[in-house]
Design a protein around this motif. Sequence first.
Motif, mmCIF file in Angstrom:
data_model
loop_
_atom_site.group_PDB
_atom_site.id
_atom_site.type_symbol
_atom_site.label_atom_id
_atom_site.label_comp_id
_atom_site.label_asym_id
_atom_site.label_seq_id
_atom_site.Cartn_x
_atom_site.Cartn_y
_atom_site.Cartn_z
ATOM 1 N N ALA A 161 0.849 -0.952 0.207
ATOM 2 C CA ALA A 161 -0.408 0.309 0.033
ATOM 3 C C ALA A 161 0.683 1.738 0.116
ATOM 4 O O ALA A 161 0.214 2.244 -0.677
ATOM 5 N N VAL A 162 1.778 1.623 0.851
ATOM 6 C CA VAL A 162 3.142 2.413 1.061
ATOM 7 C C VAL A 162 3.654 2.939 -0.726
ATOM 8 O O VAL A 162 2.982 3.530 -1.096
ATOM 9 N N GLY A 163 3.602 1.779 -1.076
ATOM 10 C CA GLY A 163 4.523 1.830 -3.266
ATOM 11 C C GLY A 163 2.923 2.121 -3.969
ATOM 12 O O GLY A 163 4.002 3.080 -4.572
ATOM 13 N N VAL A 164 2.274 1.744 -3.627
ATOM 14 C CA VAL A 164 1.267 2.030 -5.080
ATOM 15 C C VAL A 164 0.959 3.734 -4.188
ATOM 16 O O VAL A 164 0.695 4.407 -4.770
ATOM 17 N N ALA A 165 1.134 3.636 -2.556
ATOM 18 C CA ALA A 165 0.611 5.252 -2.726
ATOM 19 C C ALA A 165 1.067 5.902 -2.760
ATOM 20 O O ALA A 165 1.454 7.494 -3.522
ATOM 21 N N GLU A 166 2.655 6.206 -3.494
ATOM 22 C CA GLU A 166 4.140 6.505 -3.740
ATOM 23 C C GLU A 166 4.504 6.998 -4.867
ATOM 24 O O GLU A 166 4.172 7.786 -5.844
ATOM 25 N N ALA A 174 -15.443 12.777 -0.486
ATOM 26 C CA ALA A 174 -14.421 13.534 0.115
ATOM 27 C C ALA A 174 -14.703 13.262 1.524
ATOM 28 O O ALA A 174 -13.652 13.365 2.056
ATOM 29 N N ASP A 175 -14.700 11.881 1.488
ATOM 30 C CA ASP A 175 -14.677 11.293 2.756
ATOM 31 C C ASP A 175 -12.971 10.365 2.846
ATOM 32 O O ASP A 175 -12.150 9.571 4.026
ATOM 33 N N ARG A 176 -12.768 10.376 1.912
ATOM 34 C CA ARG A 176 -11.641 9.486 1.951
ATOM 35 C C ARG A 176 -9.666 10.464 1.941
ATOM 36 O O ARG A 176 -9.836 11.179 1.522
ATOM 37 N N PRO A 177 -8.786 9.182 2.323
ATOM 38 C CA PRO A 177 -8.108 9.683 2.818
ATOM 39 C C PRO A 177 -7.370 10.280 1.400
ATOM 40 O O PRO A 177 -7.205 9.585 0.290
ATOM 41 N N VAL A 186 -2.654 7.970 3.610
ATOM 42 C CA VAL A 186 -2.858 6.335 3.717
ATOM 43 C C VAL A 186 -1.676 6.447 4.019
ATOM 44 O O VAL A 186 -1.165 5.442 4.895
ATOM 45 N N ILE A 187 -0.465 6.785 3.468
ATOM 46 C CA ILE A 187 0.786 6.797 4.253
ATOM 47 C C ILE A 187 1.090 6.635 5.387
ATOM 48 O O ILE A 187 1.726 5.386 6.230
ATOM 49 N N ALA A 188 0.666 7.821 6.138
ATOM 50 C CA ALA A 188 1.021 7.560 7.520
ATOM 51 C C ALA A 188 -0.490 6.394 8.399
ATOM 52 O O ALA A 188 -0.321 6.088 9.373
#
Length: 628
Positions: free
Chosen positions: A127-132, A260-263, A268-270
């Motif tokens: 998830a961290v990699g996809v978020a980056e 609007a409620d999604r981070p 996401v990384i946090a």
Amino acid sequence: MSSAPSAGIFQPLKADDPEIVGGYRLAAVLGAGGMGKVYLSYTPGGRPIAIKVIRSEFSEDPEFRRRFQQEVRSAERVQGLYTAPVIDSDTEGSQPWLATAYVPGPSLAHAVAHHGALPPRSVLLLAVGVAEALTVIHGAGIVHRDLKPANVLLASDGPRVIDFGIARAADSTALTSTGVTIGTPAFMAPEQASTGTITPATDVFALGQIAAFAAIGSSVYGDGPSHAVLYRIVHEDPDLSELPQELRPLVTRCLSRDPADRPALTEVIALCHAASGTEPLRQGEDWLPRAVAGSITERVHLLPAPAPTPPPKPAAPVPTEVSAQPPAPSAPPAPAGAPAHAAPTQAAPAKPAPAQPGQATVPTGYGTPPPYAQPPHQQPAYAYPQPPRPQPSYAQPTYAQPTYAQPRPGYAQPGWGQQTYPPAPAKPKRTGLIVTLSVVGAVIGLAVLGSLLPDSDKGKGGAAGSQGSGGGSTGTSASPGGGNKPVDPKPVSYKGIDMPAAHQLMLADNPPRPAEAPEGGSVLYGDGDLYYYQGSVSGHQLGTSNGKMVLLNNSEKGSLATCRAVTRFTEKINLDQLTVGSEVCVLSDAGHIAVATYRGKSGSKESSQYLTLDLTIWRNAEEAKKGA
């Protein structure tokens, strides 16, 4: 799940597969999808690459080509650690293609299908990699639109997101509107499934879906027919009963129905770091289970070698020039019966003797000359001055003129009696000057004659000339070759389209769906065929960023013929110029023409500002502008 060997990863090329694409020799087939086929190839330096060749059905759609060019240009700007960079492309060829760096790892879909769900730590690193990766992709103004397990590859040092933005090129083109589906329904966001609205938050929803899929091994919205899955995504809550507890805050926030409620991606990384507890998240070669890591190693070992380049064709012998003059009188003659090209027994001179005036030379290769090059060696006519014998292929009177022959007593003609070589040159003729003066005189005479004709005759001649010189008066509906008038496209009508402020739509979409401009951008500088802009200074405006507009008068009927004829072009129209029922012609650079009928706008007390339009669209009514 068993860890069966990854047989069939690299499929051999079939008879209908090309051998070379864009100068790259193909080595194997990596897979196929809704938009095209993917091949393995290598750069000249030996680095493996993946080449996606777009299906011919898409390449024949002019709207797809326009969008594909835009998306490829945007994708070339994406240079992230968790993306597969675009290294080469051809968007204008007969079959467009795109080349990216090859990632020697399975997709998330393949890994889960063969090895089962991933442990929570692997899911968090995923998830961290996809978020980056999404941070870099969104920073380039791209929304992925088709983020799913098949588009996330698992490399030894982290995930790689591929195919970002390419789905937009095919979305709502003529092909997709006839039934070809782009995107996986199980990983669509609610707004994408219901209204077709696409924003960066759409990718965040897909990220939550991917994290849950990796942890559970299946979709949290279940399986079944596409329409059933989409209904559950829009109206029901996901099934998170099997999701590990530490992953629930992340997945629950990402799967919010309201965008609007999604981070944000930074949140996401946090959330991922918070879920990891005391163990910090660090990408390394141990981020995947051993079975999945072993499949990566297996792929590296099974990687096919570059296809051999066929050897170049042998070059023809380099010709050299040799003298066609027979041996000097002092040289012994060739034996009787010997071929004419037999070389004398004496050693060859260090330098070839210079050719004599009028002496012919023939090319020959290294070694013995071929038999067909020998007749010149048998010609004794060059031992003394005399007129050359005309050859059959040069038996034209021009070449037999005495001027080009060496002089011989008794051959003189009047005016050619010189006995020295070469003969005196003939007196130059002034034929060109005479012809030029004749043409000038004729033109002057015609001009004088034309001035004496009656005005009515001149008018008739002018009219005939203008029509016959290119048909400029035939109108825009004439074919380029001056043939029959082409058949106009049939109009398609859409009623009651609500367009919010800061949204745009494309006339090629079926149906046209208002969408926001790319993140960080504005519809004023976007690519929309029609947009609604609300400015603090300029006020409310209806405009186009991809063509031109004309506000029709009350006496003008909104039709294809009217839109082709009017010329009061603009790019923006203030809403205070419009009344209910006003008609606006929209002519896009892609060749689509539409009549937009204004039906009013929302009240000032409403929470959101929007206007309502009826659209009648003639798609591909004109030739698209170059580069559109």
